[in-house]
Write a protein that holds these residues in place. Structure first.
Motif, PDB file in Angstrom:
ATOM      1  N   UNK A 137     -27.071  41.028  34.148  1.00 12.74           N
ATOM      2  CA  UNK A 137     -26.471  40.992  32.817  1.00 12.74           C
ATOM      3  C   UNK A 137     -27.388  40.299  31.818  1.00 12.74           C
ATOM      4  N   UNK A 138     -28.156  39.300  32.277  1.00 11.17           N
ATOM      5  CA  UNK A 138     -29.142  38.617  31.436  1.00 11.17           C
ATOM      6  C   UNK A 138     -30.328  38.275  32.319  1.00 11.17           C
ATOM      7  N   UNK A 139     -31.488  38.809  31.982  1.00  9.52           N
ATOM      8  CA  UNK A 139     -32.683  38.639  32.804  1.00  9.52           C
ATOM      9  C   UNK A 139     -33.158  37.190  32.777  1.00  9.52           C
ATOM     10  N   UNK A 140     -33.940  36.769  33.781  1.00 13.51           N
ATOM     11  CA  UNK A 140     -34.448  35.401  33.820  1.00 13.51           C
ATOM     12  C   UNK A 140     -35.162  35.010  32.528  1.00 13.51           C
ATOM     13  N   UNK A 141     -34.831  33.832  32.036  1.00 14.22           N
ATOM     14  CA  UNK A 141     -35.414  33.327  30.795  1.00 14.22           C
ATOM     15  C   UNK A 141     -35.393  31.815  30.840  1.00 14.22           C
ATOM     16  N   UNK A 142     -36.172  31.198  29.961  1.00 15.79           N
ATOM     17  CA  UNK A 142     -36.131  29.748  29.820  1.00 15.79           C
ATOM     18  C   UNK A 142     -35.351  29.421  28.549  1.00 15.79           C
ATOM     19  N   UNK A 143     -34.325  28.564  28.695  1.00 15.46           N
ATOM     20  CA  UNK A 143     -33.383  28.307  27.615  1.00 15.46           C
ATOM     21  C   UNK A 143     -33.244  26.820  27.364  1.00 15.46           C
ATOM     22  N   UNK A 144     -32.883  26.462  26.126  1.00 13.29           N
ATOM     23  CA  UNK A 144     -32.484  25.086  25.876  1.00 13.29           C
ATOM     24  C   UNK A 144     -31.016  24.930  26.267  1.00 13.29           C
ATOM     25  N   UNK A 145     -30.511  23.707  26.192  1.00  7.10           N
ATOM     26  CA  UNK A 145     -29.153  23.454  26.668  1.00  7.10           C
ATOM     27  C   UNK A 145     -28.122  24.264  25.880  1.00  7.10           C
ATOM     28  N   UNK A 146     -28.277  24.361  24.574  1.00  5.33           N
ATOM     29  CA  UNK A 146     -27.302  25.099  23.770  1.00  5.33           C
ATOM     30  C   UNK A 146     -27.247  26.567  24.175  1.00  5.33           C
ATOM     31  N   UNK A 147     -28.404  27.156  24.423  1.00  4.68           N
ATOM     32  CA  UNK A 147     -28.436  28.563  24.823  1.00  4.68           C
ATOM     33  C   UNK A 147     -27.850  28.745  26.214  1.00  4.68           C
ATOM     34  N   UNK A 148     -28.116  27.783  27.119  1.00  3.77           N
ATOM     35  CA  UNK A 148     -27.546  27.862  28.464  1.00  3.77           C
ATOM     36  C   UNK A 148     -26.031  27.723  28.418  1.00  3.77           C
ATOM     37  N   UNK A 149     -25.539  26.841  27.561  1.00  2.00           N
ATOM     38  CA  UNK A 149     -24.093  26.671  27.405  1.00  2.00           C
ATOM     39  C   UNK A 149     -23.470  27.945  26.844  1.00  2.00           C
ATOM     40  N   UNK A 150     -24.136  28.570  25.878  1.00  2.61           N
ATOM     41  CA  UNK A 150     -23.622  29.820  25.319  1.00  2.61           C
ATOM     42  C   UNK A 150     -23.537  30.896  26.391  1.00  2.61           C
ATOM     43  N   UNK A 151     -24.550  30.956  27.279  1.00  5.90           N
ATOM     44  CA  UNK A 151     -24.521  31.934  28.354  1.00  5.90           C
ATOM     45  C   UNK A 151     -23.389  31.617  29.331  1.00  5.90           C
ATOM     46  N   UNK A 152     -23.136  30.324  29.563  1.00 10.39           N
ATOM     47  CA  UNK A 152     -22.041  29.933  30.458  1.00 10.39           C
ATOM     48  C   UNK A 152     -20.690  30.334  29.887  1.00 10.39           C
ATOM     49  N   UNK A 153     -20.612  30.499  28.571  1.00  6.42           N
ATOM     50  CA  UNK A 153     -19.360  30.914  27.951  1.00  6.42           C
ATOM     51  C   UNK A 153     -19.085  32.397  28.060  1.00  6.42           C
ATOM     52  N   UNK A 154     -20.074  33.156  28.521  1.00  8.32           N
ATOM     53  CA  UNK A 154     -19.900  34.595  28.671  1.00  8.32           C
ATOM     54  C   UNK A 154     -19.233  34.924  30.004  1.00  8.32           C
ATOM     55  N   UNK A 155     -18.188  35.687  29.999  1.00  9.81           N
ATOM     56  CA  UNK A 155     -17.637  36.317  31.210  1.00  9.81           C
ATOM     57  C   UNK A 155     -17.140  35.325  32.263  1.00  9.81           C
ATOM     58  N   UNK A 156     -16.996  34.036  31.897  1.00 13.64           N
ATOM     59  CA  UNK A 156     -16.494  33.004  32.811  1.00 13.64           C
ATOM     60  C   UNK A 156     -17.174  33.056  34.188  1.00 13.64           C
ATOM     61  N   UNK A 157     -18.489  32.868  34.234  1.00 10.40           N
ATOM     62  CA  UNK A 157     -19.206  32.992  35.504  1.00 10.40           C
ATOM     63  C   UNK A 157     -19.055  31.770  36.397  1.00 10.40           C
ATOM     64  N   UNK A 158     -19.371  31.944  37.666  1.00  7.36           N
ATOM     65  CA  UNK A 158     -19.614  30.818  38.564  1.00  7.36           C
ATOM     66  C   UNK A 158     -21.038  30.362  38.299  1.00  7.36           C
ATOM     67  N   UNK A 159     -21.242  29.072  38.052  1.00  2.51           N
ATOM     68  CA  UNK A 159     -22.566  28.546  37.707  1.00  2.51           C
ATOM     69  C   UNK A 159     -23.162  27.868  38.937  1.00  2.51           C
ATOM     70  N   UNK A 160     -24.376  28.262  39.310  1.00  2.00           N
ATOM     71  CA  UNK A 160     -25.004  27.738  40.520  1.00  2.00           C
ATOM     72  C   UNK A 160     -26.414  27.258  40.212  1.00  2.00           C
TER      73      UNK A 160
END
Length: 228
Positions: A137-160
Motif C-alpha cells: 500500500x505504501x512502498x519503503x520510504x524514510x519518514x519523519x515522525x509526523x509522516x509516520x504518524x500520518x501513515x499509522x492513521x491510515x487503515x488502522x494497521x498493526x504497527x510492527x
C-alpha cells in the motif's frame, strides 16, 4: 527447493537452510554480533549448513535481506548472496526487512494491514505499509515522525518493528496497535519463506539503503602525498 537465507541487515548475523517443498527448517545459525558481519558471515553460513547435514551442493536458491538497515551489513549480505549465486549457478532473490517483518506479523494482524516501522535514528523512520498477502500500500520510504504518524492513521494497521512504540504513542494509539516492537529484522526463516512466496524469477538482489551511510569522509581532509 532448498533455500539458503542470509540476513546481515541489523545486529544479527544469521543464515538458514529452508526446504520450501516440505516447509521445514533444516538448519539455522544466528549470532547477535552487532558489528563484524564480514568476518562472521561465511562461518555462520557454514554452521547453518552443517546443522542441516548439507553442503553448498544442496543449495538450490539464495534469499537475502536487502535492507533498509545497517549500510555496511546490507552491503555485505547482498554481495555474499550474489557471489554465491554466481558460484553455485542458482537464483538469488532479495527481500526487504520491512516486508519480512510485515510477513512475520500477518498471523497477528487478523486481516488488518501491517505498518512496518524501523527506528532509523535522527528522528527518522524506515516505513512501509502492507495489505493482506503482502500487497504494497505504501512502498519503503524514510519518514519523519509526523509522516509516520500520518501513515499509522491510515487503515488502522498493526504497527510492527523497532519504531512501532514511538509511532503508536505519538499517534495516541494503545498497546493493541503494536506487535514485534523490539525487532529490527525478522527471523531468518521468515526471509526464506517470503522469498519463496515472492519467487526467484526477478532481478538480482540489490541493497535498499533509503539514505546514505552515517560514516562520511571529512570535508577538506587529505593525506599528504608521499615525498611531498
Amino acid at each position: 527447493m532448498k533455500i539458503l537465507a542470509i540476513d546481515t541487515a541489523a545486529e544479527w548475523c544469521a543464515a538458514c537452510l529452508f526446504d520450501d517443498g516440505s516447509g521445514g527448517l533444516l538448519g539455522l545459525e544466528a549470532r547477535d554480533i552487532g558489528k563484524g558481519h564480514a568476518e562472521a558471515l561465511m562461518g555462520v553460513i557454514g554452521a547453518a549448513l552443517e546443522r542441516a547435514g548439507a553442503s553448498y551442493r544442496d543449495v538450490e536458491a539464495i534469499a537475502v535481506s536487502v535492507g533498509p538497515g545497517s549500510f555496511t551489513g546490507v552491503r555485505i549480505g547482498v554481495a555474499t548472496a550474489r557471489g554465491l549465486s554466481l558460484a553455485l549457478k542458482v537464483p538469488a532473490a532479495g527481500v526487504t526487512t520491512l516486508a519480512a517483518l510485515a510477513f512475520e506479523a500477518e498471523p497477528l494482524a487478523n486481516g488488518r494491514p501491517v505498518l512496518a516501522v524501523l527506528d532509523a535514528r535522527r528522528d527518522e523512520f524506515y516505513a512501509a505499509l502492507y495489505g493482506p498477502g503482502g500487497a504494497v500500500h505504501a512502498a519503503p520510504a524514510i519518514l519523519d515522525l509526523n509522516a509516520a504518524v500520518a501513515m499509522a492513521g491510515l487503515m488502522k494497521p498493526l504497527i510492527v518493528g523497532s519504531g512501532a512504540r514511538l509511532v503508536a504513542e505519538a499517534a495516541g494509539l494503545d498497546g493493541n496497535a503494536t506487535a514485534l516492537a523490539d525487532l529490527r529484522t525478522a527471523a531468518i526463516e521468515t526471509v526464506a519463506r517470503l522469498a519463496a512466496r515472492q519467487g526467484f524469477a526477478g532481478e538480482k538482489p540489490r541493497p535498499l539503503y533509503l539514505r546514505g551511510p552515517d560514516a562520511r569522509p571529512q570535508d577538506g581532509f587529505a593525506l599528504p602525498r608521499s615525498g611531498a
